[in-house]
Design a protein around this motif. Sequence first.
Motif, PDB file in Angstrom:
ATOM      1  N   VAL A 397       0.867  -1.207   0.108  1.00 36.19           N
ATOM      2  CA  VAL A 397       0.140   0.061   0.010  1.00 36.19           C
ATOM      3  C   VAL A 397       0.876   1.428  -0.065  1.00 36.19           C
ATOM      4  O   VAL A 397       0.628   2.188  -0.660  1.00 36.19           O
ATOM      5  N   LEU A 398       1.938   1.204   0.661  1.00 37.34           N
ATOM      6  CA  LEU A 398       2.831   2.456   0.817  1.00 37.34           C
ATOM      7  C   LEU A 398       3.370   2.711  -0.556  1.00 37.34           C
ATOM      8  O   LEU A 398       3.708   4.140  -0.946  1.00 37.34           O
ATOM      9  N   THR A 399       3.534   1.695  -1.511  1.00 38.39           N
ATOM     10  CA  THR A 399       4.353   1.976  -2.773  1.00 38.39           C
ATOM     11  C   THR A 399       3.247   2.602  -3.661  1.00 38.39           C
ATOM     12  O   THR A 399       3.534   3.207  -4.751  1.00 38.39           O
ATOM     13  N   ARG A 400       2.017   2.504  -3.273  1.00 42.49           N
ATOM     14  CA  ARG A 400       0.782   3.058  -4.084  1.00 42.49           C
ATOM     15  C   ARG A 400       0.598   4.506  -3.751  1.00 42.49           C
ATOM     16  O   ARG A 400      -0.400   5.018  -4.311  1.00 42.49           O
ATOM     17  N   LEU A 401       1.147   4.820  -2.722  1.00 42.10           N
ATOM     18  CA  LEU A 401       0.694   6.322  -2.379  1.00 42.10           C
ATOM     19  C   LEU A 401       1.762   7.350  -2.828  1.00 42.10           C
ATOM     20  O   LEU A 401       2.963   7.198  -2.719  1.00 42.10           O
ATOM     21  N   PRO A 402       1.297   8.273  -3.163  1.00 43.33           N
ATOM     22  CA  PRO A 402       1.912   9.577  -3.643  1.00 43.33           C
ATOM     23  C   PRO A 402       2.793  10.253  -2.615  1.00 43.33           C
ATOM     24  O   PRO A 402       2.794  10.249  -1.433  1.00 43.33           O
ATOM     25  N   ARG A 403       3.952  10.866  -3.002  1.00 44.29           N
ATOM     26  CA  ARG A 403       4.780  11.827  -2.015  1.00 44.29           C
ATOM     27  C   ARG A 403       3.961  13.254  -2.069  1.00 44.29           C
ATOM     28  O   ARG A 403       3.276  13.531  -3.007  1.00 44.29           O
ATOM     29  N   SER A 404       4.051  13.735  -0.760  1.00 45.95           N
ATOM     30  CA  SER A 404       3.295  15.236  -0.572  1.00 45.95           C
ATOM     31  C   SER A 404       3.986  15.932   0.209  1.00 45.95           C
ATOM     32  O   SER A 404       4.783  15.501   1.262  1.00 45.95           O
ATOM     33  N   ASP A 405       3.910  17.071  -0.081  1.00 42.75           N
ATOM     34  CA  ASP A 405       4.847  18.322   0.837  1.00 42.75           C
ATOM     35  C   ASP A 405       3.881  18.371   2.363  1.00 42.75           C
ATOM     36  O   ASP A 405       4.398  18.645   3.241  1.00 42.75           O
ATOM     37  N   VAL A 410       3.075   7.934   5.717  1.00 44.60           N
ATOM     38  CA  VAL A 410       2.155   7.132   6.912  1.00 44.60           C
ATOM     39  C   VAL A 410       1.014   7.923   7.209  1.00 44.60           C
ATOM     40  O   VAL A 410      -0.071   7.319   7.453  1.00 44.60           O
ATOM     41  N   GLU A 411       0.910   9.239   7.297  1.00 38.94           N
ATOM     42  CA  GLU A 411      -0.315  10.032   7.458  1.00 38.94           C
ATOM     43  C   GLU A 411      -1.224   9.580   6.291  1.00 38.94           C
ATOM     44  O   GLU A 411      -2.369   9.676   6.558  1.00 38.94           O
ATOM     45  N   ILE A 412      -0.808   9.832   5.001  1.00 40.68           N
ATOM     46  CA  ILE A 412      -1.731   9.413   4.024  1.00 40.68           C
ATOM     47  C   ILE A 412      -2.124   8.054   3.874  1.00 40.68           C
ATOM     48  O   ILE A 412      -3.290   7.914   4.007  1.00 40.68           O
ATOM     49  N   LEU A 432      -5.551  16.849  -1.568  1.00 41.14           N
ATOM     50  CA  LEU A 432      -4.473  16.192  -2.256  1.00 41.14           C
ATOM     51  C   LEU A 432      -4.660  15.161  -3.440  1.00 41.14           C
ATOM     52  O   LEU A 432      -4.321  15.218  -4.543  1.00 41.14           O
ATOM     53  N   ILE A 433      -5.767  14.505  -3.321  1.00 43.16           N
ATOM     54  CA  ILE A 433      -6.420  13.588  -4.061  1.00 43.16           C
ATOM     55  C   ILE A 433      -7.007  14.416  -5.308  1.00 43.16           C
ATOM     56  O   ILE A 433      -6.753  14.096  -6.533  1.00 43.16           O
ATOM     57  N   ASP A 434      -7.893  15.316  -4.938  1.00 44.02           N
ATOM     58  CA  ASP A 434      -8.271  16.173  -5.923  1.00 44.02           C
ATOM     59  C   ASP A 434      -7.271  16.625  -6.821  1.00 44.02           C
ATOM     60  O   ASP A 434      -7.377  16.937  -8.260  1.00 44.02           O
ATOM     61  N   SER A 435      -6.227  17.329  -6.126  1.00 43.26           N
ATOM     62  CA  SER A 435      -5.152  17.953  -7.096  1.00 43.26           C
ATOM     63  C   SER A 435      -4.313  17.020  -8.030  1.00 43.26           C
ATOM     64  O   SER A 435      -4.102  17.234  -9.259  1.00 43.26           O
ATOM     65  N   LEU A 436      -4.146  15.846  -7.292  1.00 41.49           N
ATOM     66  CA  LEU A 436      -3.281  14.944  -8.415  1.00 41.49           C
ATOM     67  C   LEU A 436      -4.303  14.385  -9.469  1.00 41.49           C
ATOM     68  O   LEU A 436      -3.776  14.169 -10.449  1.00 41.49           O
TER      69      LEU A 436
END
Length: 687
Positions: A397-405, A410-412, A432-436
Amino acid sequence: MVGKTDPKTLISHVDAVKKGKRVFEDAFQGVSRMILDAGIQKITVKGKSTYQFDIFSQGKKHLVGMYDEINSFVSFVKDASEGGSSREMAFVLVGEPGNGKTFFVEYLCARYREFLSIPQNRKYTFRYINLDQIGGYGKINFIESQTYEDPMILAMSLSEIKDESKELFAKKFKFTDGQIDDLYDKYRPLGACSAYILNQIREHCDNDINKMLSFVEITPVPLIESLGTITGKYPAKDKITSSAVDLMGEESIQRLLHISDSNNPYRFDLRRGALARVAGGGIHFSDEIYKNKKDLVQVYLGVIQNRMIEMDGFKWPIDTLIIATSNNSEFDSFLSEREEAPIVDRCRICYVAHNTDYKIQKTLTEYAIGTDTKRSLDSKILHHDPNLNYAASIGVVLTRLPRSDKLTPVEIMKLAAGEIAGEKSLKTLAELIDSLNQDTDITKRFGQKGLGQRNLGRAVQLLLESSETNEGQCMFALDIFNALERTVLDYVQEPADRAKFKEDLKIARGLYRERIMTEMFNAYMDEPLAIKKDVMNYVNMIIGVDAEYLGPDMMWKYKDPQTGELKALKIDERYIKNVEERLGLKTEEQRASFRNSIRKIYGQKLSVDANYDFMDNLELVKAITDVRLKSDIAGAGSLIGALANRTNEENQKLYDRMIYTMNEKLGYCRTCAQKTIEYFCSQEDDK
């Protein structure tokens, strides 16, 4: 003529439809009714309201997650069933390999077959019999509708003029004007061969309806999966062996030997193609549609919009829900060819993301591990480490999550699973999801990149074949990270993705480390839920510490929301302070702010779920675990020291007792219990 009560007669069938014993509906209406009648729940996913359809949660191996994709599909089918623009479109699932596209379609097809096996939902078609009386068909004695047309379509075409057919329904079948209007809303012409043969019968019988009906027999559409009827799959083949014949059918030499009239459209064998077999209210599944060569895609172009099989000027209307799949790279290369725009224009594209909820992923991980008993190479039963599923789930699951500022990985991960992530809210994740999802590059959208289900399956295979697993007769959780890293190295081609995934797996190891700290505390306390009780004690203490009626003995009485019982708790301010120091809260303002946030969560969560236990608040769990582990063993300094240094009898007894507890109460075998303690004593992955 056959009697009216014979269920094989057209009159009996029309009467059964009129009384509601049989149904007359197209593929869209059937699928829509199947989904909506099974039940709907309104749920919140990643901060947004959506719907969960019960039909997709049935059976031992059902769909997991995919809420947005399922909602899009249901909306598509519902619109088509109500006469919307979706009737002239195909539904295409586009996404990375191994994210459940094909499984989704095959699951839907399986449910649809089960739905149609219920007697009142059965699909019926007709066949022409006694053809020897008409002549011209040689040894062909009966002819079934090639596209499995509904008998009601035949009934609406018995007379050449539509108004005469309506009159027939009013007089012979006793339909009201309203029923006739509803019926003719679903009217479509008969296919070329059915209409041609009916015309021959009409001429032979001098337009006598009763005589004509003696040439018609009603028969159920076969539901045999291997025949490809009702639900059929057409996989993309290589460019040499594939042809339009596989979809449409071709002229049959065998039939031409029997049929005297060379203009008879029955000379075409439509069942040779995949489309005719699902044309009677079925589902056509085109796997990897954009991998097909251009002329086949052009065939789909006509079929999707017109819902018609056309050969040599003859036409056969089809009633089919067309679903297709494609991976991102094939779809991108197809889009780059501008002349192919019309086919994409006739498709409802649904981009399928990987599952990003680690809690839901646990079910998918079970699918990857398998339900059967696993055995080592020398046929001994393999034990599953109780932390294996968790480790594998957070890893992928962590590999499927994007990087964010704005949010850490872990928070995502926690917010995507509906958990608490400190001060960060679901609103931040939704933004974050909407912007991506505004990005034109599909692969940069939320959840579009990462290790898929097949990669997880490969990692499990690597774990099973390793010498450590076979010798220890146990699938140890820590080893899954090495297997996932090997999968990343072998199967991920993009260097940037590979580097990110390896970093994600390091974060996953850190989370696994924290889970092991909790497990060790439970083992030390000889109590499977020891840490959970301590976490709830801390929460209750900070709620009771400001209570008005708190006496000098610091005893606070409260009502347990889970059991409803009145309980007494001694508030230990030193314990509270130690926990908060571990959390890095130095000032009174910081402590007050943190306590208020915990109280707020307590009020919000317990009003919805009385069993909420704060165990998803990883920072709090870690702090409480550290406080208890570091302070509970007098003389040894820490539990790690006691377990690592077993030279004295007391430490050896502690080690043996913990191994026993892990074996008997926590689901470990001797191998994974020893390896887990060994890992706990090492400084590996310690943040």
